[in-house]
Design a protein around this motif. Structure first.
Motif, PDB file in Angstrom:
ATOM      1  N   ALA A 250       1.006  -1.194  -0.029  1.00 51.87           N
ATOM      2  CA  ALA A 250       0.048   0.130   0.099  1.00 51.87           C
ATOM      3  C   ALA A 250       0.782   1.135  -0.082  1.00 51.87           C
ATOM      4  N   ALA A 251       0.318   2.373  -0.685  1.00 50.89           N
ATOM      5  CA  ALA A 251       1.131   3.624  -0.525  1.00 50.89           C
ATOM      6  C   ALA A 251       1.185   4.126   0.912  1.00 50.89           C
ATOM      7  N   GLN A 252       2.453   4.775   0.967  1.00 47.81           N
ATOM      8  CA  GLN A 252       2.495   5.273   2.352  1.00 47.81           C
ATOM      9  C   GLN A 252       1.681   6.700   2.375  1.00 47.81           C
ATOM     10  N   VAL A 253       1.273   6.913   3.570  1.00 44.46           N
ATOM     11  CA  VAL A 253       0.152   8.031   3.573  1.00 44.46           C
ATOM     12  C   VAL A 253       1.073   9.499   3.711  1.00 44.46           C
ATOM     13  N   HIS A 254       1.226  10.255   2.498  1.00 39.93           N
ATOM     14  CA  HIS A 254       1.825  11.403   2.589  1.00 39.93           C
ATOM     15  C   HIS A 254       0.917  12.313   1.396  1.00 39.93           C
ATOM     16  N   GLU A 255       1.016  13.521   1.701  1.00 37.86           N
ATOM     17  CA  GLU A 255       0.397  14.636   0.901  1.00 37.86           C
ATOM     18  C   GLU A 255       1.328  14.626  -0.365  1.00 37.86           C
TER      19      GLU A 255
END
Length: 481
Positions: A250-255
């Protein structure tokens, strides 16, 4: 995750081959429109050069403490000289080939108020003759390396990539490719290929549900003679697809600010981790963490070793694990932070039994700058200072606990010999901008203060929290027992 692999980072020997570039940035403010044409006038206040293309891949590897060499083509010009100087400053072994027929590829950007105003590209496509130069050099040096990364930006350096991959594979090397060609069969023999979704579709990949994507990727892998595909999928993360397995991350949560440079970071991190012997699925897991950091930046950004180390520390802390970088690598990372203009703060202590006073003190120390280095007395040093019954906790455990604090960026042990029970010599190597000590010391009594002040730095004394001390904790435990 087995953290023993992280102790092998510095033994990695990786060769990056591909299209090297110089990324040049002019920074300035914009306050008016030109009277000559309807364009903004940028008053240039700063110039910044960065290694681009395949050189950026090499830079990422060097920042992860891998030993990296770079093979590519540059012109016999000032931009080529600037690029070679950058590589030297980044600890990259330059194997660049100078030639006079084409210029060094350079991309020049004007940046104002965090926006790109214009980009100027200086380049000519390299010929097959230039690619032959690379091929011949690769044959001469490939035996020196464990792993070869090909970074293809479609500028002509890798016109003969099929032959180059064959050379690397015949030498028994692991091969990774970041592709640009629509014909993925050009990369036949590669162990890993790392297309993004756009490149995947251009190469005939079919986008649909997970089963469709997986089957399409496996068809390409089989028909093109590849080992595995690491498909980078933007906000959907990554998928490692082999003939028999599929691992999703899963993509890491970042803006997300800019995806520029993310592909370089992914393949560089994957290469370093694979070179330690780490299983592919774990190596991709780490590469995914690195990608999450780089997309939060503007421009052709890279992940600094400090940022990746901090993120890995947080990630491993969540799993109950911790990694300690060797002291020499930490000193290198400190120097890189200093070059970026970050303020380095240093403090030291035994930190035998961590308590609330320590935590508050270290948070206050970190507030004095950007990065906090903690010098930690080793076990022998504590025994000499505190008595034979100390330390209660050995060095490795103390370092693990201290490193897990959000305020602490690096821990370096000291005190191998009795004359080094103070951190004075370590302070001279760290060269902190701010030296912090807790207690009722006078500045003149603090080890290393003279050096820091003479170097233009500051020395500050912070008060400890009343009643909080390791000795008091030990006495309470003994009295309660």
């Amino acid at each position: 995750m087995d953290l023993s692999y992280f102790n092998r980072l510095a033994s990695s020997k990786i060769l990056v081959v591909g299209d090297v570039m110089l990324d040049r940035y002019w920074h300035g403010d914009t306050g008016r429109i030109s009277p000559e044409a309807p364009v903004p006038v940028v008053k240039v206040s700063g110039l910044e050069d960065k290694a681009g293309g395949a050189a950026n891949v090499a830079k990422n590897i060097a920042h992860l403490d891998g030993k990296v060499s770079l093979l590519g083509i540059i012109g016999d010009d000032d931009n080529g000289q600037s690029l070679e100087a950058l590589l030297k400053s980044e600890n990259i072994d330059s194997r660049l080939i100078r030639q006079q027929e084409a210029p060094t590829i350079a991309k020049m950007r004007v940046i104002s108020r965090h926006q790109q105003v214009v980009r100027l590209d200086l380049e000519e496509r390299f010929s097959e003759a230039h690619s032959t130069l690379l091929l011949n050099q690769l044959k001469a040096i490939v035996s020196e390396f464990d792993l070869v990364v090909f970074s293809d930006y479609n500028k002509g350096s890798l016109h003969l990539i099929s032959e180059m991959i064959a050379v690397a594979k015949n030498a028994g090397k692991t091969v990774l490719v970041d592709p640009k060609s629509k014909q993925l069969a050009d990369y036949r023999g590669a162990d890993f290929i790392t297309p993004n979704l756009t490149e995947f579709k251009a190469a005939g990949g079919v986008i649909g549900d997970e089963e469709i994507i997986t089957q399409s990727a496996r068809t390409i892998v089989a028909e093109c003679g590849l080992g595995a595909m690491l498909l980078t999928r933007s906000e959907q993360g990554m998928s490692l697809i082999t003939p028999n397995e599929k691992h999703d991350f899963a993509a890491q949560v970042h803006e997300v600010s800019d995806v520029t440079g993310a592909g370089d970071t992914v393949i560089a991190t994957l290469a370093v981790m694979l070179s330690t012997g780490m299983p592919a699925s774990q190596a991709v897991e780490i590469a995914n963490i690195a990608a999450g950091l780089v997309v939060a930046k503007l421009g052709a950004a890279t992940v600094s070793p400090e940022e990746l180390s901090a993120k890995l520390t947080q990630y491993l802390r969540d799993t109950g694990e911790q990694y300690q970088a060797p002291a020499e690598e930490v000193l290198h990372h400190i120097e890189l932070a200093r070059q970026r203009g970050e303020t380095i703060v240093f403090t030291n202590g035994c930190f035998d039994i961590l308590h609330a006073g320590h935590v508050r003190y270290l948070a206050q120390a970190k507030a004095r700058g950007d990065k906090l280095v903690v010098g930690l007395n080793n076990d022998e040093s504590i025994s000499r200072l505190k008595g034979a019954t100390r330390p209660v906790n050995p060095l490795d455990e103390r370092a693990t606990v201290i490193s897990a604090l959000a305020s602490v960026d690096w821990v370096i042990p000291f005190g191998l010999e009795a004359e080094n029970d103070t951190p004075a010599k370590l302070i001279e190597r760290v060269k902190p901008d701010v030296l912090v000590k807790g207690g009722d010391y006078k500045v003149s009594e603090i080890a290393g203060a003279d050096f820091v002040l003479a170097s233009g730095g500051k020395v500050e004394v912070l008060e400890f929290v009343n009643g909080c001390s390791t000795s008091n904790v030990i006495k309470k435990i003994q009295s309660d027992g």
